[in-house]
Design an enzyme around this catalytic site. Structure first.
Site, short mmCIF file in Angstrom:
data_model
loop_
_atom_site.label_atom_id
_atom_site.label_comp_id
_atom_site.label_asym_id
_atom_site.label_seq_id
_atom_site.Cartn_x
_atom_site.Cartn_y
_atom_site.Cartn_z
N HIS A 246 -1.62 10.18 -0.44
CA HIS A 246 -1.83 8.82 -0.94
C HIS A 246 -1.89 8.80 -2.46
CE1 HIS A 246 -3.27 4.68 -0.79
NE2 HIS A 246 -4.17 5.02 -1.70
N GLU B 136 0.82 -1.21 0.00
CA GLU B 136 0.00 0.00 0.00
C GLU B 136 0.85 1.26 0.00
OE1 GLU B 136 -3.71 2.04 2.45
OE2 GLU B 136 -3.38 -0.12 2.51
N LYS C 145 -7.95 0.23 10.94
CA LYS C 145 -7.31 -0.36 9.76
C LYS C 145 -6.05 0.42 9.43
CE LYS C 145 -6.57 -0.87 5.13
NZ LYS C 145 -5.77 -0.02 4.23
N ASP D 270 2.83 -13.67 12.55
CA ASP D 270 1.49 -14.00 12.09
C ASP D 270 0.60 -12.75 12.04
OD1 ASP D 270 -1.07 -15.00 11.66
OD2 ASP D 270 -0.81 -16.73 12.98
#
Length: 424
Positions: free
Chosen positions: A378, A86, A264, A280
């Site tokens: 972004h 991302e 998130k 993990d």
């Protein structure tokens, strides 16, 4: 021409070599030669190792590995390896860290390295009596658990505590035993699962009930990593920016719809370091989101407030079940290299570093939302991806990306038009 759908039932698929599996897959899916060649190239991961890490391997999925800079954590400087696809994640952490670097950076702590395994007992004739019977066996349970992993005990870990509760469910009361285990520098899943499975028949014998599940919990609320930092008003652009960040946090903490995206963003940073170190990601993410809802309301993993001096203070507290030994952390060469870059000496230190990264990520996201909007930074990076999708090469990529940003239209159709103009 036959239109018969090929069967996915391929006998002995797991016994084939990776290359043979790839060819079977290519035949089934009609892959072209370029796709097969690409999948056959496993990059810097030995195909023999890849074949051991997961089942039925046919290739690898390479994720970009970046380095976040300017992290000062507990008075120590770090370069942080982050594996993510991302745009803007690595830049966001670096920028947040730079803005609090001269104000002591990040301070961190850890509640411990304890993992929980649950043992589910049903059909108990007397649930509350069964609960006490299990609690009375604490010393015996300690011995049974520690016999499962004497090396862990030698390292100072092993069984730590016992909790038993009666849980009311749609199917009736269940007696849930929690064994709390100090897993030290291991994530600990295998250790605690083995202990739970060892205890299961004993609990059945002591209570007359039936055990079904015996497995760890990813809500590692006795393995909390904490980080805090202060950003001066001057460093972040003044009181209006500070107040905008606090207001954005308050919105997230009150509203689950906002909190889901807010958290998130935090996990963008956390998961990137977890993945880079071979830990993990799914376990850490599950634990974080469950912890965010621990009070019956899903809210923010971070807290933001104004200090008496008028500066911005941020903090985070999040379950962090990561380790330095076992699994991909020790086997994957890239993970080993990333741990060398971090130069962490314990699982606790790694967990604290990751918490600091999550806080930094959240700061940058909230600051962008409170000022220019999240898309500006972004989209400037995303524009490069769009330029490449349109076919731009070499120096054309940066030129076309800048043009798309200037137009405020970061779309493939616009990129195709502008690339034609660029090439005359």
């Amino acid at each position: 021409m036959s239109t018969t759908q090929p069967s996915s039932r391929i006998s002995g698929f797991h016994k084939l070599s990776p290359d043979e599996r790839l060819q079977k897959t290519a035949d089934f899916a009609g892959l072209d030669a370029d796709a097969v060649t690409h999948l056959r190239n496993m990059g810097n991961l030995d195909p023999a190792l890849a074949d051991r890490l997961i089942e039925n391997v046919v290739g690898t999925m390479n994720i970009p590995l970046g380095i976040a800079t300017s992290l000062k954590i507990d008075a120590q400087d770090y370069l942080i390896p982050m594996a993510t696809e991302e745009s803007s994640v690595v830049a966001a952490v670096s920028n947040a860290a730079r803005q609090c670097y001269d104000h002591q950076g990040f301070q961190t702590s850890m509640s411990g390295t304890f993992m929980i395994a649950q043992i589910q007992l049903v059909q108990s004739p007397n649930p509350h009596d069964s609960r006490l019977r299990i609690l009375e066996r604490k010393d015996e349970i300690r011995s049974l658990c520690n016999e499962c992993d004497p090396i862990l005990v030698q390292m100072g870990g092993g069984f730590h505590d016992l909790n038993v509760r009666v849980l009311q469910t749609e199917g009736g009361p269940m007696v849930i035993t929690h064994i709390v285990v100090d897993t030290k520098d291991a994530m600990g899943a295998n250790a605690v699962n083995t202990m739970a499975e060892t205890l299961a028949p004993h609990i059945e014998r002591w209570t007359g009930g039936k055990v079904y599940l015996r497995i760890l919990s990813n809500l590692a609320d006795q393995r909390l990593a904490r980080a805090r930092a202060v950003w001066t008003c001057e460093a972040i652009g003044g009181p209006a920016v500070r107040d905008g960040i606090v207001s954005a946090y308050q919105f997230a903490d009150a509203d689950p719809y906002r909190a889901a995206t807010h958290n998130k963003g935090i996990m963008n940073g956390i998961s990137a370091v977890v993945l880079a170190t071979g830990n993990d990601t799914r376990a850490v993410e599950a634990g974080a989101h469950a912890y965010a809802a621990r009070n019956g309301h899903y809210g923010s993993l971070t807290r933001w407030e104004v200090t008496p001096e008028g500066h911005l203070a941020g903090s985070i507290e999040v379950p962090m079940a990561v380790g330095l030994v076992g699994g991909a952390t020790k086997l994957h060469p890239t993970a080993r290299a990333c741990l060398q870059i971090l130069n962490v000496q314990s699982a606790q230190q790694l967990a604290r570093v990751i918490a600091a990264v999550g806080l930094a990520q959240n700061f940058s996201a909230l600051k962008a939302l409170a000022t220019t909007g999240i898309q500006k930074g972004h989209m400037s990076l995303h524009a490069q991806n769009i330029a490449m999708m349109a076919g731009a090469l070499g120096d054309e990529i940066a030129v076309l990306a800048d043009k798309l940003v200037a137009l405020g239209k970061v779309r493939v159709d616009i990129a195709l038009e502008e690339l034609k103009r660029l090439r005359g």
